[in-house]
Design an enzyme around this catalytic site. Structure first.
Site, short mmCIF file in Angstrom:
data_model
loop_
_atom_site.label_atom_id
_atom_site.label_comp_id
_atom_site.label_asym_id
_atom_site.label_seq_id
_atom_site.Cartn_x
_atom_site.Cartn_y
_atom_site.Cartn_z
N CYS A 99 -2.97 -5.32 -7.02
CA CYS A 99 -2.41 -5.72 -5.71
C CYS A 99 -2.62 -7.20 -5.45
CB CYS A 99 -3.04 -4.89 -4.60
SG CYS A 99 -3.30 -3.19 -5.10
N HIS A 122 3.43 -2.92 2.03
CA HIS A 122 2.61 -3.38 0.90
C HIS A 122 3.29 -3.11 -0.44
CE1 HIS A 122 -0.74 -4.44 -1.51
NE2 HIS A 122 -1.42 -3.31 -1.48
#
Lengths: 386, 133
Positions: free
Chosen positions: A83, A332
């Site tokens: 991420c 996200h």
């Protein structure tokens, strides 16, 4: 190293974007950034992407993205750190321009996560944890952060209401962001009554599964000033790593890599945290925002939760956190997130944040913190209005 | 997902026999075994067998599980510190998930972990059970 600027930004819509493919999402963001900056070419391209291979069975997307941007021929590099892929894509562009090798570099990030079902997305994301010693035993990402949350609650008395306050605040900010996936308000009661995913985290403590892309144009000072567009200066960059598996970390209530990355970024920038007016931080789960704020030194351990409840990190608070809506409300798309944070810092510093979410008082210095997995990588950037 | 069984059997020493590395210079024990001591850079080590009791450091109850784990859901997942200080993650079993707590004393038992895994074969390893007896 010479000075480095950001001169233009672009984002695709974030959400379940079924009509756009991975390459199209990238082109949406990249062409917006090129137009916004006014550059007529790129010397090179970085693309942050965690797992196009598991999400859409496509690797080698550095070349694919350059090709579909109409720029086949330019150097293009994919960056992966789970991420934190987007934040490190930006760092690589910063280093390439700073070194003098290139004058105009695009830092982009993209993830196409909804072409697979929930199991498929969970399996791809699980690659950011230790496959043999965490995922093998049934760990999921909400589960890993939930274990950190329980440890934090036991040590500091953090409550579910404090966690909910983070989600409520970020949704309020995101309700004003035109590209956000979930641009609506939620309440503390709503969070507490939502489905329990992994004790003590409810579904509304978790960031969503998102399709999206973001891109920024990184240039030398000379190029940046010649373009005559609003620009910001990148003062410092810090990247750090930690043990991959949670069981190997001595303290489960802090993110050590975030502490080290922030120290490195501030040292490079020649600044202190007190010089910064706001930040975008990696709130993949509500507990993550609290732990990161404590890890970078904004709050003493255990104090970030009460501060969130008191409104200190709200848009009109003394240190606004995640004015974009954060990962929680904006969405996200893992590889794009770190670049999308830089987009928000740029907009806030140049007074271009839409929808009423502009931070009052014309902030001069902002900070972005992007994190991989359960915190085994963290990257921090400090930026100043130019 | 079918993969070579080598991915399974090369993990047997640590999964089946709870083997860990103890480095000569620092005396530190690491699970799973490592080639290099992160504290000293030392490579001289002996393989030791871990103790089989410890305490829960933290835990969660997974209530929304991937379908692969659906038949076990809800299940508790914990990080346990063994009596020698080594920590590891694993599932709790033979307990009501509502009774799992930080500080709970547990014992390691050898159990089936997954009916289907990356290796396409049955996977075994440790689970934690309350050490009430």
């Amino acid at each position: 190293m010479r000075d480095v600027y950001v001169v233009g930004v672009g984002m695709s819509k974030f959400g379940e974007v079924w009509r756009r493919s991975l390459r199209q999402l990238f082109v949406d963001a990249a062409s917006t950034a090129i137009k916004d900056s006014g550059v007529d070419h790129l010397d090179s391209l970085y693309v942050g992407c965690m797992s196009s291979g598991m999400f859409v069975q496509q690797e080698h997307i550095s070349a694919l993205c350059a090709d579909y941007l109409g720029m086949a021929g330019i150097p293009a590099t994919r960056v992966e750190s789970a991420c934190a892929s987007g934040g490190i894509s930006f760092r690589q562009a910063f280093l390439e321009v700073g070194s003098g090798v290139s004058d105009i570099v695009m830092a982009a990030g993209v993830e196409k996560m909804t072409d697979v079902d929930g199991d498929g997305a969970t399996a791809a994301l699980a690659g950011a944890a230790d496959q043999e010693y965490e995922v093998f035993h049934g760990a999921t990402f909400p589960g890993l952060y939930a274990m950190m949350a329980h440890a934090h609650m036991a040590k500091y008395g953090t409550t579910s209401e404090m966690l909910a306050a983070v989600a409520v605040k970020n949704h309020h900010n995101g309700s004003m962001n035109p590209v956000a996936q979930y641009p609506f308000e939620i309440t503390v009661e709503g969070v507490l009554n939502s489905v329990m995913v992994a004790d003590p985290l409810h579904i509304l403590d978790c960031s969503p599964i998102t399709d999206g892309a973001a891109a920024v144009i990184v240039t030398s000072e000379e190029v940046g000033k010649k373009l005559g567009k609003p620009c910001i200066k990148v003062l410092g960059s810090g990247l750090a790593t930690d043990s991959m598996a949670l069981a190997q970390r001595a303290d489960l209530t802090t993110i050590k890599a975030a502490t080290i990355a922030a120290d490195r970024a501030f040292k490079m920038a020649g600044k202190k945290l007190s010089d910064v007016q706001f930040a975008e931080v990696h709130d993949c789960f509500t507990i993550a925002e609290l732990m990161v704020l404590e890890s970078i030194g904004l709050y003493e351990p255990g104090k970030a939760g009460p501060a969130a409840q008191a409104g200190e990190t709200a848009l009109d608070g003394k240190f606004p956190i995640n004015p974009s809506g954060g990962l929680k409300s904006k969405g996200h798309p893992v590889g794009a997130t770190g670049v999308a944070q830089v987009v928000e810092i740029y907009k806030q510093l140049t007074g271009q944040a839409e929808g009423g979410r502009q931070i009052p008082g014309s902030p001069k210095i902002g900070m972005a913190h992007n994190m991989g997995g359960s915190g085994a990588s963290s990257v921090v950037h400090i930026m100043e209005v130019a | 997902m079918s993969m070579f069984s080598s991915r399974s059997w090369r993990e047997y020493p640590q999964r089946y026999r709870m083997e860990a590395s103890r480095f000569k210079k620092s005396g530190k024990t690491y699970y799973p075994p490592r080639d290099i001591d992160p504290e000293t850079g030392d490579t001289a080590q002996e393989i030791v067998r871990l103790p089989d009791t410890g305490k829960i450091v933290t835990y969660t109850v997974i209530r929304v599980a991937p379908s692969q784990w659906g038949d076990l859901s809800p299940y508790a997942l914990a990080i346990v510190e063994l009596t020698d200080g080594t920590r590891m993650m694993g599932q709790m079993t033979d307990v009501d998930v509502e009774e799992v707590k930080i500080g709970m004393e547990v014992r390691l038992e050898f159990r089936r972990i997954q009916t289907e895994s990356h290796e396409g074969v049955l996977s075994y390893g440790h689970k934690f059970v309350p050490n009430w007896f």
